[in-house]
Structures are given as C-alpha cells and as structure tokens.
Design a protein around this motif. Structure first.
Motif, PDB file in Angstrom:
ATOM      1  N   ASP A   1      -9.623  22.230  79.296  1.00  0.00           N
ATOM      2  CA  ASP A   1      -8.536  21.888  80.063  1.00  0.00           C
ATOM      3  C   ASP A   1      -7.220  21.875  79.445  1.00  0.00           C
ATOM      4  OD1 ASP A   1      -6.959  21.158  82.093  1.00  0.00           O
ATOM      5  OD2 ASP A   1      -7.664  19.318  82.542  1.00  0.00           O
ATOM      6  N   PRO A   2      -6.478  23.266  79.582  1.00  0.00           N
ATOM      7  CA  PRO A   2      -5.075  23.164  78.639  1.00  0.00           C
ATOM      8  C   PRO A   2      -4.051  22.079  79.228  1.00  0.00           C
ATOM      9  CG  PRO A   2      -5.943  25.399  79.447  1.00  0.00           C
ATOM     10  CD  PRO A   2      -6.775  24.421  80.089  1.00  0.00           C
ATOM     11  N   THR A   3      -4.275  21.506  80.630  1.00  0.00           N
ATOM     12  CA  THR A   3      -3.275  20.780  81.165  1.00  0.00           C
ATOM     13  C   THR A   3      -3.594  19.323  80.556  1.00  0.00           C
ATOM     14  OG1 THR A   3      -4.616  20.367  82.969  1.00  0.00           O
ATOM     15  CG2 THR A   3      -3.123  22.136  83.176  1.00  0.00           C
ATOM     16  N   SER A   4      -4.824  19.214  80.087  1.00  0.00           N
ATOM     17  CA  SER A   4      -5.134  17.823  79.537  1.00  0.00           C
ATOM     18  C   SER A   4      -5.874  18.023  78.281  1.00  0.00           C
ATOM     19  CB  SER A   4      -5.841  17.061  80.465  1.00  0.00           C
ATOM     20  OG  SER A   4      -6.189  15.707  79.978  1.00  0.00           O
ATOM     21  N   PRO A   5      -5.421  18.559  77.127  1.00  0.00           N
ATOM     22  CA  PRO A   5      -6.132  19.050  75.824  1.00  0.00           C
ATOM     23  C   PRO A   5      -6.828  17.834  75.446  1.00  0.00           C
ATOM     24  CG  PRO A   5      -3.777  19.469  75.477  1.00  0.00           C
ATOM     25  CD  PRO A   5      -3.925  18.496  76.945  1.00  0.00           C
ATOM     26  N   LYS A   6      -8.255  18.400  75.051  1.00  0.00           N
ATOM     27  CA  LYS A   6      -9.164  17.635  74.667  1.00  0.00           C
ATOM     28  C   LYS A   6      -9.831  17.674  73.033  1.00  0.00           C
ATOM     29  CE  LYS A   6     -11.438  16.465  79.303  1.00  0.00           C
ATOM     30  NZ  LYS A   6     -10.170  17.031  79.963  1.00  0.00           N
ATOM     31  N   LEU A   7      -9.265  18.907  72.685  1.00  0.00           N
ATOM     32  CA  LEU A   7      -9.849  19.181  71.341  1.00  0.00           C
ATOM     33  C   LEU A   7      -8.788  18.877  70.362  1.00  0.00           C
ATOM     34  CD1 LEU A   7     -11.019  22.931  71.900  1.00  0.00           C
ATOM     35  CD2 LEU A   7     -12.442  20.841  71.890  1.00  0.00           C
ATOM     36  N   ASP A   8      -9.014  18.274  69.409  1.00  0.00           N
ATOM     37  CA  ASP A   8      -8.243  17.686  68.077  1.00  0.00           C
ATOM     38  C   ASP A   8      -8.185  18.669  66.992  1.00  0.00           C
ATOM     39  OD1 ASP A   8      -6.847  16.481  66.386  1.00  0.00           O
ATOM     40  OD2 ASP A   8      -8.171  14.637  66.223  1.00  0.00           O
ATOM     41  N   ARG A   9      -7.239  19.784  67.211  1.00  0.00           N
ATOM     42  CA  ARG A   9      -7.218  20.658  66.388  1.00  0.00           C
ATOM     43  C   ARG A   9      -6.780  20.276  64.933  1.00  0.00           C
ATOM     44  NH1 ARG A   9      -6.210  23.025  71.167  1.00  0.00           N
ATOM     45  NH2 ARG A   9      -7.306  24.725  71.705  1.00  0.00           N
ATOM     46  N   LYS A  10      -6.248  19.132  64.790  1.00  0.00           N
ATOM     47  CA  LYS A  10      -5.913  18.609  63.484  1.00  0.00           C
ATOM     48  C   LYS A  10      -6.704  18.025  62.899  1.00  0.00           C
ATOM     49  CE  LYS A  10      -0.869  18.230  64.910  1.00  0.00           C
ATOM     50  NZ  LYS A  10       0.415  17.281  65.135  1.00  0.00           N
ATOM     51  N   SER A  11      -7.956  17.736  63.532  1.00  0.00           N
ATOM     52  CA  SER A  11      -9.091  16.802  62.596  1.00  0.00           C
ATOM     53  C   SER A  11      -9.631  17.846  61.497  1.00  0.00           C
ATOM     54  CB  SER A  11     -10.041  16.481  63.804  1.00  0.00           C
ATOM     55  OG  SER A  11     -10.614  17.731  64.243  1.00  0.00           O
ATOM     56  N   PRO A  12     -10.220  17.290  60.389  1.00  0.00           N
ATOM     57  CA  PRO A  12     -10.842  17.933  59.419  1.00  0.00           C
ATOM     58  C   PRO A  12     -12.120  18.641  60.046  1.00  0.00           C
ATOM     59  CG  PRO A  12     -10.370  15.525  58.821  1.00  0.00           C
ATOM     60  CD  PRO A  12      -9.974  15.798  60.160  1.00  0.00           C
ATOM     61  N   ALA A  13     -12.668  17.901  60.989  1.00  0.00           N
ATOM     62  CA  ALA A  13     -13.962  18.734  61.788  1.00  0.00           C
ATOM     63  C   ALA A  13     -13.625  19.942  62.372  1.00  0.00           C
ATOM     64  CB  ALA A  13     -14.709  17.734  62.571  1.00  0.00           C
TER      65      ALA A  13
END
Length: 225
Positions: free
Chosen positions: A193-205
C-alpha cells in the motif's frame, strides 16, 4: 512475446525515484500501484498463484512487415545509442548543475547504475540523487532520457519482477507483493500500500533480501520494484 509501450505506469520501490518522483510532478502523471487487472495479491499465502499473462495479438502493421531483420537491428542499435547518449547528458548535468561530481556513468545498456547511485545518496537529504538533483535542476535531461528508453518486452518484465517478488518473500520480506499486468503493461510490485508504506527498506533484513534477489530483475528493472 508481448511488447508494448515503455510508458506504462510504474510503482513500487523508493527508487521509483525516476517516474514517481520526477515524471509525476513534472508531467502531472498519475502513478498507480497495482492498478488494473493482474496477478498480484496482498495475501502472502496466495501470491504465488499467479494468473496467466495476456499474450500479444500477433498483428503487425504494414511498416513492420516491410521492415527486414537488418533494418530492425540497425534501428534497435540506433535507439539504444540515443538512449545512452541522453542518459550521459543527464549524468553530466547531475555532476555539474546538481553538484554530484561522483554521479556514476550509466551502464552500456543506457540504464542508470542504481547500485552505484545508492552509494552516493545523502541519508539526510531528500533523495535528490534519485529525482534530477535539488529542485529538479536536471529533470529536463532525465525526462528526455526516459522518453528515449527502448521498448521493453512486457511479458519478460512481468516474469522477471514476479520471480524477484517471490524471492523477496522467500528471503523474509513476507509482505512484498507481486507485479500485475494492466492493459498489456507490466506493473511493478513491492509495497502493498504505497499510501501507507509497510516495508522497512532501511532494515538490514530488507537490504539483505534485496541484495540476494537482485539478479532476478532484468536490466532496467532494478529501480522499479
């Protein structure tokens, strides 16, 4: 194989950078994510059950039939050369007007070298490295290069992004959604959901998964999903 216009709506990764951050503001384009009919699903357990990709109609124009293999090859080379030259003009602008002297050359294919660009991104900045420099000082050059991108095989792009999405989920990013097909164009997956991002792209995983799955994406797709 299905080949359609390269100007398909795109969505997904933060490096959607090119189209979402530049083309949309400048051209007032509506950038959709997973719009239209497709194979994606927000249910992680069902995402691997993908609908078949529409096939091409097989119709050719008279001009296409008249064009021989040699003519097509020459035209393809000329198009790629023009695309590369346009990207180089954008890169030079980023090095001079935008003040990013270490901005990397494009690849020989003409596509920008996103892994190298990522290395020079200011984590405290606003992502100017992805969108034509501060204030869009190089946005004209960027959009000119985008207009010269050679046509892509949409079915191949879809299959590549689908394999990448599955890999991302297998590597632990469970909410990474599938790409879809809309009007014969491959629509990137990624953020549910681009309007409410859920993916943490800065996380090491996430970074580890992205690195492990990078080879699944065809050249030119690494910034779109």
């Amino acid at each position: 194989m299905t080949t359609t216009s390269r100007r398909a709506p795109v969505s997904g990764a933060p490096r959607l950078r090119l189209v979402a951050l530049v083309a949309a503001p400048v051209l007032a384009l509506a950038v959709g994510c997973g719009s239209g009919s497709g194979s994606g699903s927000d249910d992680g357990g069902k995402q691997d059950q993908v609908a078949s990709v529409p096939e091409a109609s097989g119709k050719e124009s008279g001009a296409d039939k008249a064009k021989g293999p040699a003519d097509a090859s020459a035209g393809d080379k000329a198009g790629k050369s023009a695309f590369f030259d346009a990207q180089m003009r954008y890169v030079r602008c980023m090095r001079t007007k935008a003040g990013l002297k270490d901005y990397p050359d494009p690849k020989l294919s003409g596509y920008l070298n996103w892994p190298e660009i990522d290395k020079i991104v200011d984590p405290k900045g606003g992502g100017e490295e992805y969108k034509g420099g501060k204030g869009g000082v190089c946005s004209d050059e960027l959009l000119a290069a985008m207009d010269l991108e050679p046509e892509r095989d949409q079915q191949q792009d879809f299959e590549s992004m689908l394999a990448h999405a599955k890999c991302m989920r297998d590597k632990g990013v469970s909410q990474f959604r599938n790409p879809t097909m809309a009007d014969g164009n491959a629509q990137p997956g990624g953020e549910p959901d681009p309007t409410s991002p859920k993916l943490d792209r800065k996380s090491p995983a996430y970074k580890e998964a992205r690195e492990a799955c990078a080879a699944k994406l065809l050249d030119g797709l690494d910034g779109r999903q």
